[in-house]
Design an enzyme around this catalytic site. Structure first.
Site, PDB file in Angstrom:
ATOM      1  N   GLU A 179     100.804  26.180  64.538  1.00 26.56           N
ATOM      2  CA  GLU A 179      99.532  26.457  65.779  1.00 26.56           C
ATOM      3  C   GLU A 179      99.734  27.407  66.944  1.00 26.56           C
ATOM      4  O   GLU A 179      99.554  26.758  68.589  1.00 26.56           O
ATOM      5  CB  GLU A 179      98.941  25.276  66.112  1.00 26.56           C
ATOM      6  CG  GLU A 179      98.526  24.639  65.341  1.00 26.56           C
ATOM      7  CD  GLU A 179      97.892  23.114  65.437  1.00 26.56           C
ATOM      8  OE1 GLU A 179      98.203  22.588  66.111  1.00 26.56           O
ATOM      9  OE2 GLU A 179      97.167  22.054  64.543  1.00 26.56           O
ATOM     10  N   GLU A 188      90.859  10.716  66.939  1.00 22.65           N
ATOM     11  CA  GLU A 188      90.440  12.508  66.956  1.00 22.65           C
ATOM     12  C   GLU A 188      89.697  12.877  65.787  1.00 22.65           C
ATOM     13  O   GLU A 188      88.125  13.500  66.267  1.00 22.65           O
ATOM     14  CB  GLU A 188      91.752  13.739  66.800  1.00 22.65           C
ATOM     15  CG  GLU A 188      91.562  14.785  66.571  1.00 22.65           C
ATOM     16  CD  GLU A 188      92.778  16.102  66.171  1.00 22.65           C
ATOM     17  OE1 GLU A 188      93.604  15.143  66.107  1.00 22.65           O
ATOM     18  OE2 GLU A 188      92.031  16.919  66.180  1.00 22.65           O
ATOM     19  N   ASP A 230      95.920  16.310  58.795  1.00 23.31           N
ATOM     20  CA  ASP A 230      95.401  16.398  59.938  1.00 23.31           C
ATOM     21  C   ASP A 230      94.487  15.525  60.000  1.00 23.31           C
ATOM     22  O   ASP A 230      93.285  15.379  60.686  1.00 23.31           O
ATOM     23  CB  ASP A 230      95.163  17.985  60.739  1.00 23.31           C
ATOM     24  CG  ASP A 230      95.078  17.366  61.933  1.00 23.31           C
ATOM     25  OD1 ASP A 230      96.126  16.442  62.923  1.00 23.31           O
ATOM     26  OD2 ASP A 230      94.392  18.031  62.643  1.00 23.31           O
TER      27      ASP A 230
HETATM   28  C1  BDP Z   1      95.462  18.787  65.636  1.00 24.66           C
HETATM   29  C2  BDP Z   1      94.769  18.114  66.769  1.00 24.66           C
HETATM   30  C3  BDP Z   1      96.172  19.193  68.078  1.00 24.66           C
HETATM   31  C4  BDP Z   1      97.229  19.408  67.729  1.00 24.66           C
HETATM   32  C5  BDP Z   1      97.609  19.227  67.135  1.00 24.66           C
HETATM   33  C6  BDP Z   1      99.493  18.442  66.686  1.00 24.66           C
HETATM   34  O1  BDP Z   1      93.806  19.046  66.962  1.00 24.66           O
HETATM   35  O2  BDP Z   1      95.239  19.091  69.217  1.00 24.66           O
HETATM   36  O3  BDP Z   1      97.582  19.911  68.462  1.00 24.66           O
HETATM   37  O4  BDP Z   1      96.824  18.185  65.275  1.00 24.66           O
HETATM   38  O5  BDP Z   1      98.436  17.130  65.786  1.00 24.66           O
HETATM   39  O6  BDP Z   1      95.064  17.605  65.025  1.00 24.66           O
HETATM   40  O7  BDP Z   1     100.065  18.578  66.866  1.00 24.66           O
END
Ligand code: BDP
Length: 712
Positions: free
Chosen positions: A277, A385, A357
């Protein structure tokens, strides 16, 4: 009550119950050093018994004649009991006879035993017990996603208790209180900053601040760790590169780590999110993930530190939504399979419970089956989340248990995730495996933003200690500790909590389709139209006739083949794939008939009504608890549950209407799209607004939306 004490309220028991308690008059804490967990245990026992039973006990630090509560380590104990073998952090608790024995394998274990004894007393459990208990795994950590500026990524309870304006907070009162809660559930480590890490945490001032934070938590046996940003040598250290094989980069990390350990001699270690990401990582320099992880591991090794290296690695920029073969679910195994055996022995790969996720339901991550020579830890999420963000009651252990109880059948042998793999037994990694949970407490006095959400934090610690611990029993303990001994309160909270995850799944995303939420935004509220053609690879593949990701080997993305043979065969075949994960593994017409006998689309409709109906009962059930607890927590919770009931209807109608529009298939019960009481905005008299068709059409119930005339 504002929730600050969580489940450690030590509220006075009723007089008639207090009379039944027979507690020795002295506490002997076999360590007089104030920062030691055994000393803390002595103080906590005094405080707890003072609260629960109204008795003021003396605390001494020397063994004495006569009945007492002795708390200490196995090395300092000279009592008569034969204590079974204790492992690191384990303890012995005996309440039989005149003397209560609370004996830890180490200081931390002794403190855990003291909390256990207090938990029994607070629940009016005065039975004589004598047993030893050991943790299922050595790593039982929480991860905070706190940013240096004081905000918290995916945090739902206000600002950080650790950072403000790019520096550590100097008042550590909340930090101590948090460490106390964590110690009571046997959590032994905490990463305090976001995995999307800001290198400024490595400044001199912040290193000194980390020292203070560690000092505040040390009496509670909670070790500090931090997340690192891979590019720090360049962006913070001023070097030309952050290549993990570059000598100057290695030297920079070594000296930075040495400096950190000067401030925090018992630093637990590092957490690293790399090449994911948008975060930098070793792949930037064509180095492997293991080469990246080992660089940190070697810096931490001389100090006894470990590196939690996240398996959440995927390149969202290369995912191509038009290509059926591309599947983000494949990423973790694709990246890590070849690297097994190439990580140093103080690296632990931290794996999210499912391959995508934190969705409302996911199959168990297959990566646990591939890390045979590498230690692994599971990453759970207490921060909800994708699960209602603490505005919805969702008791999570039943979801976690679908993964922890799953048997991956590695090499055709029993390989249950919790008891075999995370315990380190299956691959002989004991001592370096375990659990991490993203928790994200904030300054709000409820810690998580909601009183009821705290059952998830409590349960997390209990399950990390023993993944076979029963989720209902855990909940009942939490309820008694948090709200007192009233049976109606306990039964109601248990009933609601146990119904909450199935309900949430029902009104959000069913049959393994994921939480149908706003993927590109906050991950809150219904937004099924965002679940395809997004760059994050969370796709449903819904079209006018069919839905689901085909992840078979024969016809789809091949993900099912990442599992060991027995499990792969189970998911490859639509006949043996359980309905609850059907759309995760298969692409089927809306008219496909489930094992239940319903079609997929009718199941969607019915489940969404059922889920919202369950949520509608929550405020009603809660209302009956008025007067059985303090008014503040009663009202604050009533407010949230009422909101949840309403939001569940929003979810129900959005999702149902969306698939009704897409598929054109009517609801056999004629509910979807047919709410006589519902008034569409476009049918009203409008001033300053106009009605327009919307693209894509399926997002609006009547295929139209209302817009301000000036288009803003
Ligand atoms: C996702 C989240 C993000 C996190 C990412 C992570 O939306 O904010 O940075 O995972 O776990 O679920 O690195």
């Amino acid at each position: 009550e504002d929730g600050l004490n969580g489940w450690l309220r030590y509220a006075r028991l009723p007089c008639d119950i207090v009379k039944q308690a027979n507690v020795p008059a002295t506490i002997v804490a076999l360590n007089a050093t104030e920062s030691s967990p055994v000393y803390t245990a002595g103080q906590e026992l005094k405080k707890g018994i003072g609260g629960i039973l109204g008795k003021t006990l003396d605390v001494t630090h020397e063994t004495r004649e006569g009945p007492s509560i002795v708390v200490g380590t196995i090395n300092t104990f000279d009592g008569s009991s034969t204590i079974p073998e204790l492992e690191e952090d384990g303890f012995w608790l005996s309440t039989q006879g005149d003397t209560v024995e609370i004996i830890g394998q180490n200081e931390r274990g002794a403190l855990y035993g003291a909390f256990e004894y207090l938990s029994m007393l607070a629940q009016a459990n005065f039975t004589g017990v004598a047993y030893a208990t050991n943790p299922s795994a050595a790593i039982r950590w929480v991860n905070q996603w706190d940013n240096m500026d004081g905000t918290i990524e995916r945090g739902y309870a206000g600002l950080s208790i650790f950072f403000k304006d790019n520096v550590t907070i100097s008042n550590t009162t909340r930090v101590e209180q948090y460490a106390r809660l964590l110690a009571s559930i046997r959590v032994n480590g905490i990463i305090i900053n976001n995995v999307n890490a800001n290198p400024i945490i490595l400044s001199d001032d912040n290193m000194a601040g980390l020292g203070k934070i560690a000092d505040a938590m040390r009496p509670w046996g909670v070790k500090l760790g931090i997340s690192l940003n891979f590019a720090s040598p360049q962006t913070f250290g001023g070097l030309a590169s952050f290549d993990p094989l570059d000598e100057t980069v290695i030297a920079w990390w070594n000296s930075t780590t040495d400096k950190l350990y000067e401030h925090v001699p018992d630093l637990a270690g590092f957490l690293v999110k790399a090449n994911s990401e948008g975060q930098p990582g070793p792949i930037t320099y064509n180095r492997t993930l293991s080469e990246g992880a080992n660089m940190f591991a070697r810096a931490a090794k001389p100090h006894g530190g470990i590196v939690m290296f996240r398996a959440f690695v995927y390149d969202y920029q290369t995912l191509n939504e038009s290509n059926w073969k591309d599947d983000r679910a494949n990423a973790a195994v694709d990246f890590f399979r070849e690297l097994d055996g190439r990580f140093d022995d103080n690296v632990v790969v931290q794996v999210k419970y499912g391959p995508i996720d934190f969705q409302v339901r996911e199959p168990t991550s297959p990566l646990f089956a591939h890390l045979r020579q590498t230690a692994s830890a599971i990453e759970l999420q207490v921060a909800q989340e994708y699960l209602g963000q603490q505005c919805h009651l969702v008791y999570l252990p039943p979801l976690w248990k679908t993964v922890l109880n799953f048997d991956l059948r590695v090499d055709g042998e029993k390989s249950v995730v919790g008891t075999d793999i995370l315990s380190g037994k299956r691959f002989n990694k004991k001592g370096l495996t375990g659990y991490a949970a993203v928790v994200n407490v904030g300054q709000n006095t409820t810690w998580l933003g909601s009183h009821l959400a705290m059952s998830n934090l409590y349960a997390y610690g209990r399950i990390a200690w023993d993944p076979t611990d029963d989720e209902v029993a855990i909940l009942e303990d939490w309820t008694r500790l948090t709200f007192g001994l009233d049976n109606t309160v306990r039964e109601t909270i248990t009933r609601m909590s146990m119904a909450s995850w199935p309900a949430y799944e029902n009104y959000t995303g069913n049959l393994g389709i994921q939480t149908l939420t706003d993927i590109t935004g906050p991950h809150y509220g219904p937004n099924p139209q965002s679940m395809d053609n997004n760059p994050w690879g969370q796709w449903t593949r819904a079209d006018a006739d069919s839905i689901g990701m085909d992840r078979t080997v024969s016809n789809g993305t091949g993900y099912a083949g990442q599992y060991p043979a027995d499990v792969a065969a189970l998911y490859e075949d639509i006949e043996t794939t359980p309905d609850e994960l059907l759309l995760w593994f298969h692409h089927v017409p809306y008219t496909h008939v489930l094992k239940s006998g319903k079609t997929v689309i009718q199941h969607f409709y019915d489940a969404h009504y059922a889920g919202a109906e369950t949520a509608a009962t929550f405020p009603q059930q809660w209302a009956k608890l008025q007067g059985l607890m303090d008014q503040q927590r009663f009202e604050e919770t009533a407010f949230r549950l009422t909101y949840q009931a309403g939001h569940a209807i929003v979810w129900r109608d959005s999702i149902n209407q969306f698939y009704h529009n897409v598929s054109g298939i009517p609801d056999s019960q004629n509910r979807v799209g047919n709410h006589p009481w519902r008034i569409e905005a476009e049918t009203m008299d409008l001033q300053g607004y106009r009605v327009t068709a919307v693209t894509p059409f399926e997002v609006a119930s009547g295929l139209q939306i209302v817009q301000t005339i000036d288009n803003s």
